[in-house]
Design a protein around this motif. Structure first.
Motif, short mmCIF file in Angstrom:
data_model
loop_
_atom_site.label_atom_id
_atom_site.label_comp_id
_atom_site.label_asym_id
_atom_site.label_seq_id
_atom_site.Cartn_x
_atom_site.Cartn_y
_atom_site.Cartn_z
N GLY A 60 0.83 -1.20 0.00
CA GLY A 60 0.00 0.00 0.00
C GLY A 60 0.86 1.25 0.00
N GLY A 61 0.28 2.35 -0.35
CA GLY A 61 1.01 3.60 -0.42
C GLY A 61 1.79 3.73 -1.72
N THR A 62 2.56 4.80 -1.80
CA THR A 62 3.36 5.03 -3.01
C THR A 62 4.78 5.41 -2.61
OG1 THR A 62 2.77 7.38 -3.12
CG2 THR A 62 1.37 5.84 -4.37
N LYS A 63 5.69 5.26 -3.57
CA LYS A 63 7.07 5.70 -3.40
C LYS A 63 7.43 6.52 -4.64
CE LYS A 63 10.44 3.09 -1.67
NZ LYS A 63 11.48 2.03 -1.58
N HIS A 64 8.10 7.64 -4.41
CA HIS A 64 8.48 8.53 -5.51
C HIS A 64 9.77 8.05 -6.18
CE1 HIS A 64 8.36 12.30 -7.75
NE2 HIS A 64 9.68 12.36 -7.58
N TYR A 65 9.75 7.89 -7.48
CA TYR A 65 10.92 7.47 -8.27
C TYR A 65 11.30 8.56 -9.24
CZ TYR A 65 10.56 2.61 -6.73
OH TYR A 65 10.55 1.47 -5.98
N THR A 66 12.60 8.83 -9.35
CA THR A 66 13.14 9.72 -10.38
C THR A 66 13.89 8.84 -11.37
OG1 THR A 66 13.33 11.53 -8.80
CG2 THR A 66 14.63 11.70 -10.83
N LEU A 67 13.44 8.87 -12.61
CA LEU A 67 13.93 7.94 -13.62
C LEU A 67 14.58 8.69 -14.78
CD1 LEU A 67 10.67 5.83 -13.61
CD2 LEU A 67 12.80 5.29 -12.40
N GLU A 68 15.76 8.23 -15.16
CA GLU A 68 16.49 8.85 -16.26
C GLU A 68 16.10 8.20 -17.57
OE1 GLU A 68 20.62 9.29 -15.41
OE2 GLU A 68 21.14 9.65 -17.50
N MET A 69 16.10 9.02 -18.59
CA MET A 69 15.80 8.53 -19.93
C MET A 69 16.97 8.93 -20.84
SD MET A 69 11.75 9.52 -19.89
CE MET A 69 11.11 8.23 -20.96
N THR A 70 16.85 8.67 -22.11
CA THR A 70 17.89 9.07 -23.05
C THR A 70 17.65 10.52 -23.47
OG1 THR A 70 16.63 8.12 -24.86
CG2 THR A 70 18.31 6.72 -23.85
N SER A 71 18.36 10.96 -24.48
CA SER A 71 18.22 12.36 -24.91
C SER A 71 16.93 12.55 -25.71
CB SER A 71 19.41 12.75 -25.78
OG SER A 71 19.32 12.10 -27.03
N PRO A 72 16.37 13.77 -25.68
CA PRO A 72 15.19 14.04 -26.52
C PRO A 72 15.44 13.72 -27.99
CG PRO A 72 15.41 15.75 -24.89
CD PRO A 72 16.65 14.89 -24.78
N ASN A 73 16.65 13.94 -28.47
CA ASN A 73 16.97 13.62 -29.86
C ASN A 73 16.79 12.13 -30.14
OD1 ASN A 73 17.93 13.87 -32.49
ND2 ASN A 73 20.03 13.50 -31.84
N MET A 74 17.32 11.30 -29.28
CA MET A 74 17.19 9.84 -29.47
C MET A 74 15.74 9.41 -29.30
SD MET A 74 20.63 8.50 -27.57
CE MET A 74 20.42 6.79 -28.01
N MET A 75 15.05 10.00 -28.33
CA MET A 75 13.66 9.62 -28.09
C MET A 75 12.76 10.05 -29.25
SD MET A 75 13.57 10.46 -24.01
CE MET A 75 11.83 10.16 -23.80
N SER A 76 13.06 11.19 -29.85
CA SER A 76 12.27 11.66 -30.99
C SER A 76 12.28 10.66 -32.13
CB SER A 76 12.81 13.00 -31.50
OG SER A 76 12.63 13.99 -30.53
N ARG A 77 13.41 10.00 -32.31
CA ARG A 77 13.52 8.99 -33.38
C ARG A 77 12.58 7.82 -33.15
NH1 ARG A 77 19.97 8.59 -33.31
NH2 ARG A 77 20.26 10.80 -33.01
N GLY A 78 12.18 7.61 -31.88
CA GLY A 78 11.25 6.53 -31.53
C GLY A 78 9.81 7.00 -31.43
N GLY A 79 9.54 8.25 -31.82
CA GLY A 79 8.18 8.75 -31.81
C GLY A 79 7.78 9.57 -30.61
N TRP A 80 8.71 9.80 -29.70
CA TRP A 80 8.41 10.60 -28.51
C TRP A 80 8.34 12.07 -28.85
CZ3 TRP A 80 8.07 8.83 -23.37
CH2 TRP A 80 8.39 7.49 -23.16
N THR A 81 7.54 12.82 -28.10
CA THR A 81 7.56 14.28 -28.12
C THR A 81 7.52 14.74 -26.66
OG1 THR A 81 5.17 14.71 -28.05
CG2 THR A 81 6.15 14.27 -30.23
N SER A 82 7.61 16.04 -26.49
CA SER A 82 7.54 16.59 -25.13
C SER A 82 6.16 16.40 -24.51
CB SER A 82 7.90 18.07 -25.14
OG SER A 82 6.97 18.78 -25.94
#
Length: 133
Positions: A60-82
């Motif tokens: 029960g409850g929640t835990k806060h996670y901070t997660l790293e991703m790759t660069s916006p440039n690399m993510m854009s190639r996979g279809g991501w946007t802001s």
């Protein structure tokens, strides 16, 4: 004498920040964890995007996670946007966790509220074992 001066200058150049920036050594690539939760922040920033999630915990409850991703440039190639992820979205995130046990890690995949699976373009992704989900 001139060669000694160059060696002194070269030794003074800090190499640690550059090496740390491009290293994924802090992530445990031998296992993964699966988080289900609500997005509290999505930062579309260079050199890396970040995803913050309040993840449901087994007792029960929640835990806060901070997660790293790759660069916006690399993510854009996979279809991501802001705007791919919004604050308040309920997502499932597959993560290579931090080795130090802190609530964070490297995002390997995100399942959006629509059910769409998104890959952030992790370099050498095959080296990260998926042990859950």
């Amino acid at each position: 004498m001139r060669n000694k001066l160059w060696w002194v200058i070269a030794a003074a150049i800090p190499l640690t920040p550059a090496a740390a920036h491009h290293s994924f050594a802090m992530f445990d690539n031998s296992r993964s964890i699966t988080l289900h939760g609500s997005v509290t922040k999505f930062q579309w920033t260079n050199p890396h995007a970040f995803l913050e999630v309040d993840a449901e915990q087994p007792g029960g409850g929640t835990k806060h996670y901070t997660l790293e991703m790759t660069s916006p440039n690399m993510m854009s190639r996979g279809g991501w946007t802001s705007r791919t992820i919004k604050t308040g979205d309920n997502v499932t995130v597959y993560v290579s966790p931090l080795r130090d046990g802190k609530p964070g890690g490297l995002v390997l995949e995100v399942v959006l509220p629509s059910g769409k699976h998104m890959l952030p373009g992790v370099p050498n992704a095959a080296r990260y074992k998926r042990t859950e989900g």
